[in-house]
Design a protein around this motif. Structure first.
Motif: not given
Length: 317
Positions: A149, A26, A47-50, A28, A33-35
């Motif tokens: 999403k 993971t 990247l995948l938005p967490k 940031s 705005d973590d991925y």
């Protein structure tokens, strides 16, 4: 014609296909705005938005199944992880939590149930029958129309739904009666009235170039019906009719170069407003068209104001 090279920072995958991805770590990129950093089947990273997938139970080192939801015209890939409990197109029971109602921008009173899923997340389900809304059941059966999403788009199956005299795929006349801003969706909409006096919404941003104004009469195609029961409309394009061939000026030829070495030729055209339309080509077709200033293409469809094209077999000399 010179080729402009565009480097794409991921391997080429196929839209709509489900692939296994491994969660590497993971990262940031800023506050909230973590991925997840995923590794695709070809060992390339994406990247995948967490924030959308809280509750899915994802952990570093885990292998997860993700559908390639969309690949845009610039080659960027958008993923949708498979939900741990639900699949699109199936019907599931959801626990009733509470009910709500509000007046939408069409000045219509709309009624909702708030339901809870197995991950303890809550979602809105529109209810068209006020009697059902006034006496809600403990559970409600819902068709899972779409997951996007991490959000569940649900349609109640055991309660009466509003009927419509308009059919998907057919064309109708509408009057633009107003233009309003929806604070919930944070977008401007045209308010359309059909021949039966019913009101509909049309998102303005896709059709600014059309020059639509209040009191205009326009023709629209009913593209589909949303999970909330609203019609999704497509106004007739000012320049193009689906199924017909047209000539388009060529702006440039691009070649997308993916990190796995795959190369994709892209012909960039201009529509009647000067907006770009990108069409993928095989190498043979790209070579045949390399000296052309114009190409002929069939408009397969118009979606959100943008023509979708198919290169014609016969080209202007």
């Amino acid at each position: 014609m010179d080729i402009q090279y565009v480097h794409i920072p991921n391997a080429r995958l196929s839209e709509g296909v489900v692939y296994p991805f491994r969660i590497l770590k993971t990262v940031s990129l800023g506050p909230n705005d973590d991925y997840f950093v995923l590794e695709d089947p070809n060992s390339y990273k994406i990247l995948l938005p967490k924030i959308f997938y809280d509750g899915y139970g994802f952990e570093t080192g885990q292998s997860i199944q993700c559908r390639v939801d969309k690949i845009n015209c610039n080659g960027k890939i958008f993923l949708e992880p498979m939900h741990p409990a639900y699949r699109e197109g199936a019907v599931y029971p959801f626990d009733f939590v509470c009910k709500d109602h509000l007046k939408n921008i069409l000045d219509e009173e709309t009624y909702y149930f708030i339901v809870r899923d197995v991950l303890k997340k809550e979602w809105k389900v529109r209810i068209h029958c006020k009697e059902t809304w006034e006496q809600p059941p403990e559970q409600i059966q819902c068709l899972l129309v779409q997951i996007k999403k991490g959000k569940l788009f649900l349609k109640a199956t055991e309660v009466k739904q509003n009927g419509t005299n308009l059919e998907v795929g057919k064309h109708y006349r509408f009057l633009i009666s107003d233009e309003r801003f929806d604070p919930v969706r944070k977008a401007a909409f045209y308010v359309l009235i059909d021949e039966y006096g019913n009101k509909h919404m049309l998102k303005k941003k896709h059709y600014v170039r059309y020059g639509l104004k209040k009191n205009n009469s326009i023709q629209c195609t009913v593209r589909q019906i949303s999970a909330d029961g609203y019609l999704i409309l497509e106004p007739k394009h000012p320049c193009y009719d689906a199924g017909n061939n047209y000539q388009f000026p060529i702006d440039r030829l691009e070649e997308m170069v993916f990190t796995d070495g795959f190369k994709q030729k892209v012909l960039v055209l201009q529509d009647c407003f000067g907006a770009e339309i990108k069409v993928h080509l095989d190498n043979r077709t790209a070579q045949l068209l390399s000296s052309q200033r114009f190409i002929q293409a069939k408009v397969k469809a118009v979606v959100k104001g943008r023509p979708e094209l198919e290169i014609s077999n016969e080209q202007p000399i």
